[in-house]
Design an enzyme around this catalytic site. Structure first.
Site, PDB file in Angstrom:
ATOM      1  N   SER A  25       0.829  -1.212   0.000  1.00 25.39           N
ATOM      2  CA  SER A  25       0.000   0.000   0.000  1.00 25.39           C
ATOM      3  C   SER A  25       0.862   1.261   0.000  1.00 25.39           C
ATOM      4  O   SER A  25       0.345   2.369   0.007  1.00 25.39           O
ATOM      5  CB  SER A  25      -0.923   0.008   1.221  1.00 25.39           C
ATOM      6  OG  SER A  25      -0.188  -0.237   2.406  1.00 25.39           O
ATOM      7  N   ASN A 112      -2.246  -2.921  13.110  1.00 31.95           N
ATOM      8  CA  ASN A 112      -3.707  -2.753  13.059  1.00 31.95           C
ATOM      9  C   ASN A 112      -4.178  -1.540  13.863  1.00 31.95           C
ATOM     10  O   ASN A 112      -4.990  -0.750  13.387  1.00 31.95           O
ATOM     11  CB  ASN A 112      -4.404  -4.021  13.550  1.00 31.95           C
ATOM     12  CG  ASN A 112      -4.054  -5.218  12.688  1.00 31.95           C
ATOM     13  OD1 ASN A 112      -3.463  -5.061  11.618  1.00 31.95           O
ATOM     14  ND2 ASN A 112      -4.412  -6.411  13.133  1.00 31.95           N
ATOM     15  N   THR A 157     -40.314  26.630  -9.282  1.00 33.37           N
ATOM     16  CA  THR A 157     -40.634  25.291  -8.787  1.00 33.37           C
ATOM     17  C   THR A 157     -40.880  24.499 -10.063  1.00 33.37           C
ATOM     18  O   THR A 157     -41.398  25.038 -11.051  1.00 33.37           O
ATOM     19  CB  THR A 157     -41.881  25.261  -7.883  1.00 33.37           C
ATOM     20  OG1 THR A 157     -43.019  25.647  -8.653  1.00 33.37           O
ATOM     21  CG2 THR A 157     -41.734  26.206  -6.693  1.00 33.37           C
ATOM     22  N   HIS A 158     -40.471  23.240 -10.060  1.00 24.49           N
ATOM     23  CA  HIS A 158     -40.577  22.399 -11.268  1.00 24.49           C
ATOM     24  C   HIS A 158     -39.817  23.013 -12.448  1.00 24.49           C
ATOM     25  O   HIS A 158     -40.151  22.757 -13.605  1.00 24.49           O
ATOM     26  CB  HIS A 158     -42.039  22.169 -11.678  1.00 24.49           C
ATOM     27  CG  HIS A 158     -42.928  21.786 -10.546  1.00 24.49           C
ATOM     28  ND1 HIS A 158     -43.187  20.478 -10.203  1.00 24.49           N
ATOM     29  CD2 HIS A 158     -43.617  22.543  -9.648  1.00 24.49           C
ATOM     30  CE1 HIS A 158     -44.005  20.445  -9.152  1.00 24.49           C
ATOM     31  NE2 HIS A 158     -44.270  21.688  -8.796  1.00 24.49           N
ATOM     32  N   SER A 279     -13.866  26.372 -26.747  1.00 24.12           N
ATOM     33  CA  SER A 279     -13.994  25.121 -27.476  1.00 24.12           C
ATOM     34  C   SER A 279     -12.847  25.038 -28.478  1.00 24.12           C
ATOM     35  O   SER A 279     -12.369  26.054 -28.972  1.00 24.12           O
ATOM     36  CB  SER A 279     -15.335  25.109 -28.214  1.00 24.12           C
ATOM     37  OG  SER A 279     -15.272  24.279 -29.352  1.00 24.12           O
ATOM     38  N   LYS A 285     -17.639  29.816 -28.460  1.00 25.31           N
ATOM     39  CA  LYS A 285     -18.099  29.231 -27.204  1.00 25.31           C
ATOM     40  C   LYS A 285     -17.321  29.661 -25.972  1.00 25.31           C
ATOM     41  O   LYS A 285     -16.140  29.925 -26.015  1.00 25.31           O
ATOM     42  CB  LYS A 285     -18.056  27.703 -27.295  1.00 25.31           C
ATOM     43  CG  LYS A 285     -19.068  27.198 -28.296  1.00 25.31           C
ATOM     44  CD  LYS A 285     -19.604  25.853 -27.948  1.00 25.31           C
ATOM     45  CE  LYS A 285     -20.346  25.854 -26.644  1.00 25.31           C
ATOM     46  NZ  LYS A 285     -20.650  24.490 -26.245  1.00 25.31           N
ATOM     47  N   ASN A 287     -17.390  28.003 -22.148  1.00 29.36           N
ATOM     48  CA  ASN A 287     -18.018  26.890 -21.438  1.00 29.36           C
ATOM     49  C   ASN A 287     -17.835  26.954 -19.923  1.00 29.36           C
ATOM     50  O   ASN A 287     -16.773  27.344 -19.448  1.00 29.36           O
ATOM     51  CB  ASN A 287     -17.433  25.566 -21.949  1.00 29.36           C
ATOM     52  CG  ASN A 287     -17.781  25.323 -23.406  1.00 29.36           C
ATOM     53  OD1 ASN A 287     -18.847  25.720 -23.870  1.00 29.36           O
ATOM     54  ND2 ASN A 287     -16.864  24.694 -24.122  1.00 29.36           N
ATOM     55  N   GLU A 292     -19.363  22.326 -14.216  1.00 36.35           N
ATOM     56  CA  GLU A 292     -19.595  20.996 -14.797  1.00 36.35           C
ATOM     57  C   GLU A 292     -18.707  19.952 -14.125  1.00 36.35           C
ATOM     58  O   GLU A 292     -19.137  18.842 -13.829  1.00 36.35           O
ATOM     59  CB  GLU A 292     -19.300  21.016 -16.298  1.00 36.35           C
ATOM     60  CG  GLU A 292     -20.341  21.767 -17.112  1.00 36.35           C
ATOM     61  CD  GLU A 292     -19.946  21.850 -18.576  1.00 36.35           C
ATOM     62  OE1 GLU A 292     -20.526  21.115 -19.378  1.00 36.35           O
ATOM     63  OE2 GLU A 292     -19.037  22.653 -18.913  1.00 36.35           O
ATOM     64  N   TYR A 319      -9.525  -7.131  12.509  1.00 34.72           N
ATOM     65  CA  TYR A 319      -8.881  -6.563  11.320  1.00 34.72           C
ATOM     66  C   TYR A 319      -8.887  -7.569  10.180  1.00 34.72           C
ATOM     67  O   TYR A 319      -8.655  -8.766  10.365  1.00 34.72           O
ATOM     68  CB  TYR A 319      -7.429  -6.157  11.628  1.00 34.72           C
ATOM     69  CG  TYR A 319      -6.727  -5.613  10.391  1.00 34.72           C
ATOM     70  CD1 TYR A 319      -6.816  -4.266  10.057  1.00 34.72           C
ATOM     71  CD2 TYR A 319      -6.023  -6.466   9.538  1.00 34.72           C
ATOM     72  CE1 TYR A 319      -6.209  -3.776   8.910  1.00 34.72           C
ATOM     73  CE2 TYR A 319      -5.410  -5.978   8.390  1.00 34.72           C
ATOM     74  CZ  TYR A 319      -5.510  -4.631   8.084  1.00 34.72           C
ATOM     75  OH  TYR A 319      -4.917  -4.160   6.949  1.00 34.72           O
ATOM     76  N   GLN A 324      -7.399  -2.183   4.152  1.00 31.07           N
ATOM     77  CA  GLN A 324      -6.404  -1.372   3.446  1.00 31.07           C
ATOM     78  C   GLN A 324      -7.058  -0.581   2.301  1.00 31.07           C
ATOM     79  O   GLN A 324      -6.558   0.449   1.877  1.00 31.07           O
ATOM     80  CB  GLN A 324      -5.302  -2.286   2.905  1.00 31.07           C
ATOM     81  CG  GLN A 324      -4.199  -1.573   2.165  1.00 31.07           C
ATOM     82  CD  GLN A 324      -2.971  -2.466   1.988  1.00 31.07           C
ATOM     83  OE1 GLN A 324      -2.276  -2.752   2.948  1.00 31.07           O
ATOM     84  NE2 GLN A 324      -2.739  -2.925   0.779  1.00 31.07           N
ATOM     85  N   LYS A 327      -8.199   3.423   2.215  1.00 28.35           N
ATOM     86  CA  LYS A 327      -7.310   4.579   2.067  1.00 28.35           C
ATOM     87  C   LYS A 327      -7.567   5.396   0.809  1.00 28.35           C
ATOM     88  O   LYS A 327      -7.770   6.606   0.878  1.00 28.35           O
ATOM     89  CB  LYS A 327      -5.835   4.164   2.026  1.00 28.35           C
ATOM     90  CG  LYS A 327      -5.372   3.249   3.102  1.00 28.35           C
ATOM     91  CD  LYS A 327      -5.151   3.938   4.412  1.00 28.35           C
ATOM     92  CE  LYS A 327      -4.880   2.913   5.493  1.00 28.35           C
ATOM     93  NZ  LYS A 327      -5.796   1.748   5.485  1.00 28.35           N
TER      94      LYS A 327
HETATM   95  N1  ARG Z   1      -1.289  -1.445   5.170  1.00 28.21           N
HETATM   96  C1  ARG Z   1      -2.185  -2.016   6.113  1.00 28.21           C
HETATM   97  C2  ARG Z   1      -3.549  -1.316   6.000  1.00 28.21           C
HETATM   98  O1  ARG Z   1      -3.606  -0.285   5.439  1.00 28.21           O
HETATM   99  C3  ARG Z   1      -1.672  -1.861   7.484  1.00 28.21           C
HETATM  100  C4  ARG Z   1      -2.183  -2.841   8.461  1.00 28.21           C
HETATM  101  C5  ARG Z   1      -1.675  -4.193   8.122  1.00 28.21           C
HETATM  102  N2  ARG Z   1      -2.067  -5.145   9.103  1.00 28.21           N
HETATM  103  C6  ARG Z   1      -1.980  -6.464   8.903  1.00 28.21           C
HETATM  104  N3  ARG Z   1      -2.400  -7.230   9.852  1.00 28.21           N
HETATM  105  N4  ARG Z   1      -1.544  -6.983   7.788  1.00 28.21           N
HETATM  106  O2  ARG Z   1      -4.555  -1.793   6.485  1.00 28.21           O
END
Ligand code: ARG
Length: 462
Positions: A25, A112, A157-158, A279, A285, A287, A292, A319, A324, A327
């Site tokens: 990660s 964790n 309205t509407h 454009s 144009k 825009n 948007e 956990y 993960q 994130k």
């Molecule tokens: N990168 C992990 C996460 O974002 C960290 C926690 C990992 N814990 C584990 N028991 N493998 O959740």
């Protein structure tokens, strides 16, 4: 490059490179590094305070972590996949810097509870930043409202013209919506601000830790009462995504209105060059890309909310690595909300020019004063429903004659009902139609001024 991670002595070979990549990660959770360092420093102080490590070891850990922070800020720390995640990246670098003492940082802690702590610190600080941005956006709305108390705009309205309103009143409706967003985020922050640190992997720890001390050092209001809940709860992330989604509902509705107002069909606003795009093929144009995009980006934040809900619904305690996946949803939600708020604040402060003549013509050229004719009769004693039916007939005949209500002669009015007198013309003039709606929360100018004062009051409070 550091060697790929092998776990304990239990493992003989390293991860398959593709699996290492899949598992890692670090490419995104590096976003948490400063929070990870701050959380680890608090943990180290607690370990020293409780005698789990020595005071000198605690100090070495804290200052070593500070060095990691400085290296990161200078751009010298760029961990790759071999680090797996930000927690390992920091621990490794710390151990490289200070030697074996670094290996003590993970005493009485698990990734964790660590990742839960980091993520909460991150969300907490982003909520503060977003709430500040909401205040700036409200200030811009308020300034615009102050300039346009007496500017009239058709109210719908509407999406059919209904009754004219003060443009300030229309803008202040958005002030109210985002005020709720500001309050809601403050409320969410209360449940973000609870410490899971010390919940360990899932069951607590055998060490005599002091969870309240780390919570206090990190500015948490409370600690999770149950370790299983502490390491696996992501309600705070879902609540945040929900508050963010609602906030974007509001920005998206305003965007939609601006897009309509800027169209040739409405022409209530023109876009300045600093906030509009051209454009590549149609030279005429201009825009409204900003509103948007805000309208479009709203969809992806709803997607993150949905993603987080589905992520959680089937997870057994405690956990699971699925977590993960929270994130990127969170980071993108934060980035998107902040980007949209910033762009809309700029758009409202320098990107739009309202067109009062066009707005005045719009409110003077329709039947949006019809209710006022019925109200006029009702104040002269005609039961409202009867008056309503009568005015319906007048609108029908006027439409057929290609006339507006203001074009009817007094004779014609009196032919409709003897209660009409010369003051009917004042009563149906757009300015009077707006001014007369002086009930609390209505568009009457007096009420709008009260609302502006109340809005100012709110912004002046911290
Ligand atoms: N990168 C992990 C996460 O974002 C960290 C926690 C990992 N814990 C584990 N028991 N493998 O959740």
């Amino acid at each position: 490059m550091t060697k790929p991670q092998t776990w304990s002595q239990r493992f003989e070979t390293a991860l398959h490179p593709a699996i290492a990549q899949f598992n890692a990660s670090i490419s995104f959770d590096i976003e948490l590094i400063e929070y990870d360092i701050t959380g680890s420093q608090a943990h180290a102080k607690m370990l020293a305070k409780t005698g789990i490590i020595s005071v000198e070891e605690g100090e070495t850990l804290v200052s070593g972590l500070e060095t990691v922070r400085q290296e990161y800020r200078r751009g010298e720390l760029n961990p790759g996949v071999e680090a797996e995640d930000v927690h390992f990246a920091v621990e490794r670098r710390l151990t490289e810097l200070i030697g074996d003492v670094g290996k003590k940082i993970h005493t009485a802690r698990s990734r964790n509870d660590q990742v839960g702590t980091d993520t909460r610190l991150y969300v907490r600080s982003q909520i503060t930043a977003i709430r500040d941005q909401i205040r700036q956006f409200q200030q811009v709305l308020l300034t615009l409202a102050q300039d346009h108390v007496e500017t009239l705009i058709p109210g719908y309205t509407h999406l059919q013209r209904a009754q004219p309103v003060s443009l300030a009143h229309h803008l202040l409706a958005y002030f109210e919506m985002v005020q709720r967003d500001w309050e809601r985020l403050g409320d969410v922050a209360k449940r973000v601000n609870i410490s899971p640190l010390g919940c360990g992997a899932l069951a607590g720890t055998t060490f005599p830790i002091d969870r309240h001390y780390t919570a206090e050092l990190l500015g948490f209001e409370d600690v999770y009462a149950n370790s299983l809940d502490g390491v696996s709860d992501r309600d705070f992330a879902i609540e945040f995504a929900c508050a963010a989604s609602l906030m974007l509902v509001h920005l998206s509705r305003l965007s939609e209105e601006i897009i309509l107002w800027a169209s040739e069909e409405f022409r209530f606003v023109t876009l300045t060059d600093s906030c509009a795009t051209g454009s590549s093929i149609m030279p005429q144009k201009k825009n409204p890309d900003v509103p948007e995009l805000v309208r479009g980006k709203t969809g992806r934040v709803f997607g993150h909310l949905q993603g987080l809900l589905v992520l959680m619904k089937g997870l057994p305690l405690a956990y699971n690595k699925d977590l993960q996946e929270d994130k990127e949803a969170l980071f993108d939600t934060v980035k998107t909300v902040q980007g949209c708020l910033e762009a809309m604040t700029i758009l409202l402060s320098e990107g739009l020019v309202f067109q009062p003549p066009r707005l005045a013509a719009a409110v003077a050229s329709d039947f949006s004063n019809a209710t006022d004719v019925a109200d006029y009769l009702a104040t002269k004693g005609v039961p409202f429903r009867e008056a309503y039916n009568l005015v319906g007939k007048v609108v029908k005949t006027s439409l057929a004659a290609n006339k507006l209500l203001k074009d009817l002669t007094l004779d014609e009015w009196q032919g409709i009902h003897p209660a009409f007198e010369a003051d009917i013309y004042d009563a149906i003039a757009p300015r009077q139609v707006v001014a007369a709606r002086n009930s609390y929360g209505g568009t009457g100018f007096e009420q709008v001024r009260v609302a502006i004062a109340a809005a100012q009051q709110r912004l002046s409070k911290p």
